[in-house]
Enzyme design. Structure first.
Site, PDB file in Angstrom:
ATOM      1  N   SER A 155       0.688  -1.151  -0.001  1.00  9.69           N
ATOM      2  CA  SER A 155      -0.034  -0.002   0.104  1.00  9.69           C
ATOM      3  C   SER A 155       0.967   1.277   0.020  1.00  9.69           C
ATOM      4  O   SER A 155       1.930   1.193   0.603  1.00  9.69           O
ATOM      5  CB  SER A 155      -1.007   0.117   1.235  1.00  9.69           C
ATOM      6  OG  SER A 155      -1.658   1.380   1.409  1.00  9.69           O
ATOM      7  N   LYS A 209       1.971  -2.940   6.688  1.00 10.35           N
ATOM      8  CA  LYS A 209       2.371  -3.489   5.062  1.00 10.35           C
ATOM      9  C   LYS A 209       3.539  -3.004   5.045  1.00 10.35           C
ATOM     10  O   LYS A 209       4.555  -3.841   4.397  1.00 10.35           O
ATOM     11  CB  LYS A 209       1.695  -2.337   4.365  1.00 10.35           C
ATOM     12  CG  LYS A 209       0.265  -2.674   4.209  1.00 10.35           C
ATOM     13  CD  LYS A 209      -0.062  -3.906   3.488  1.00 10.35           C
ATOM     14  CE  LYS A 209      -1.426  -4.207   3.169  1.00 10.35           C
ATOM     15  NZ  LYS A 209      -1.541  -5.500   2.507  1.00 10.35           N
ATOM     16  N   TYR A 254      -2.020   0.409  10.132  1.00 10.78           N
ATOM     17  CA  TYR A 254      -1.993  -0.174   8.858  1.00 10.78           C
ATOM     18  C   TYR A 254      -0.924  -0.024   7.816  1.00 10.78           C
ATOM     19  O   TYR A 254      -0.375  -1.042   7.367  1.00 10.78           O
ATOM     20  CB  TYR A 254      -3.204   0.267   8.073  1.00 10.78           C
ATOM     21  CG  TYR A 254      -3.386  -0.296   6.627  1.00 10.78           C
ATOM     22  CD1 TYR A 254      -3.680  -1.432   6.355  1.00 10.78           C
ATOM     23  CD2 TYR A 254      -3.352   1.058   5.774  1.00 10.78           C
ATOM     24  CE1 TYR A 254      -3.815  -1.900   5.132  1.00 10.78           C
ATOM     25  CE2 TYR A 254      -3.320   0.348   4.523  1.00 10.78           C
ATOM     26  CZ  TYR A 254      -3.498  -0.825   4.063  1.00 10.78           C
ATOM     27  OH  TYR A 254      -3.561  -1.287   2.727  1.00 10.78           O
TER      28      TYR A 254
END
Length: 347
Positions: A119, A147, A143
């Protein structure tokens, strides 16, 4: 030989699965169906499994051996930024542990090709206008951190046992390659706008103070089918170069207001956007006006009070009170600094 797609029943994964099936690949989908649907995987084999479970590694190994999996496209992960802030430990468990189980199973069976759905959240809020693969990752939420940790873990596996991989960092995904594969979750901008329009409501914009032409946030949007093709292209290219991290996007930004206008206006020219709190679109600051000679800012003008007819007796009383105060009030008024104070006669 076959390809395993984890999270293949979801929005992006289902597009990749369909493209793989169209070119004749044998596809195995591993998905817990928490956000995906079984009817989106077509003729692919579906294994319902949460890759972060305690026994996931052993079950993945079994499926990989039975289906002779030699490559994996890994989508299975949680991806809501706000939720990751509220539940950071769970996000690390789901995203990092899930990837670790997949990598351990791949090493055990000898599957050495991996495409990782990363991402652009790994970049955080960089102070550059154009983000390249060389931009230093500085994620600002759990988040994005999961990643980035996933990319580190993959790089370690490459050095340890010869994994060949590519990580794709993409931005905002929208659209549908087929009518039955649209985004089922109303969590991203385009589905949220369409949902509002379908209910006869106006989309709401949050945030109108960004340093952009219209004051709303600018992001790079990519069509989901283009992104799916990018995953297949990366899979076919493995081992042909040293690069293993790629940004996937259009390179052209669009603001939230522009996206809403593009979606809403063709369908209904009367549909516009409303701003949260009723603030309306950004306007220039008019709170400070300049005096006529431009020497200093003065207070903003206020609407005049409506005139009310007074009786003659009241007017005479107010004149008497005003004359009794003399010049004390007028003497205290501020004068324009660029104009000389009138001289008083001496005597």
């Amino acid at each position: 030989m076959s390809i395993m797609v984890t999270g293949g029943a979801g929005y992006i994964g289902a597009h990749v699965v369909r493209l793989l099936l169209e070119r004749g690949e044998d596809v195995v989908v591993v998905d817990d169906l928490s956000t995906g649907r079984e009817d989106r995987v077509g003729e692919a084999t579906l294994v319902e499994l949460d890759v972060a479970d305690g026994d996931a590694q052993q079950r993945l190994e079994l499926v990989m051996r039975e289906r002779e999996v030699d490559g994996v496209i890994h989508f299975a992960a949680r991806k809501q930024v706000g939720e990751s802030v509220q539940r950071p430990a769970w996000y690390y468990q789901q995203n990092v542990t899930g990837l670790a189980n997949v990598l351990a199973a791949m090493e055990a069976v000898g599957a050495d090709r991996l495409i990782f759905s990363s991402s652009a959240a790994v970049y955080g809020m960089p102070d550059v206008e154009v983000v390249t693969e060389d931009t230093t990752p500085q994620p600002i939420n759990p988040y994005g951190e999961t990643k980035l940790v996933g990319e580190w873990l993959i790089a370690d596996a490459e050095r340890a046992w010869g994994l060949r991989s590519a990580s794709l960092r993409y931005f905002n995904v929208a659209g549908a390659g087929w009518a039955d594969l649209g985004d089922p979750a109303v969590l991203n901008l385009v589905p949220m706008v369409l949902d509002r329009l379908a209910r006869g409501e106006r989309p709401t914009i949050f945030g109108d103070d960004y340093p952009t032409p219209d004051g709303t946030c600018v992001r790079d949007y990519i069509h989901v089918l283009d992104l799916a093709h990018a995953h297949l292209a990366a899979l076919d290219r493995l081992g042909q170069g040293e690069e293993r991290v790629f940004n996937v996007g259009t390179g052209q930004g669009a603001s939230v207001a522009e996206v809403i206008a593009e979606i809403g206006l063709p369908r209904n020219p009367a549909v516009g956007a409303c701003w949260a709190g009723g603030a309306g679109p950004p306007r220039p600051d008019v709170g400070r006006r300049w005096c006529r000679c431009r020497c200093r800012p003065s207070r903003p003008r206020t609407p005049r009070r409506p005139r009310v007819r007074r009786s003659p007796r009241g007017r005479r009383r107010r004149r008497a009170e005003s004359s009794s105060r003399g010049r004390s009030d007028r003497a205290g008024r501020r004068r324009c600094r660029c104009r000389p104070r009138p001289s008083r006669p001496r005597g």
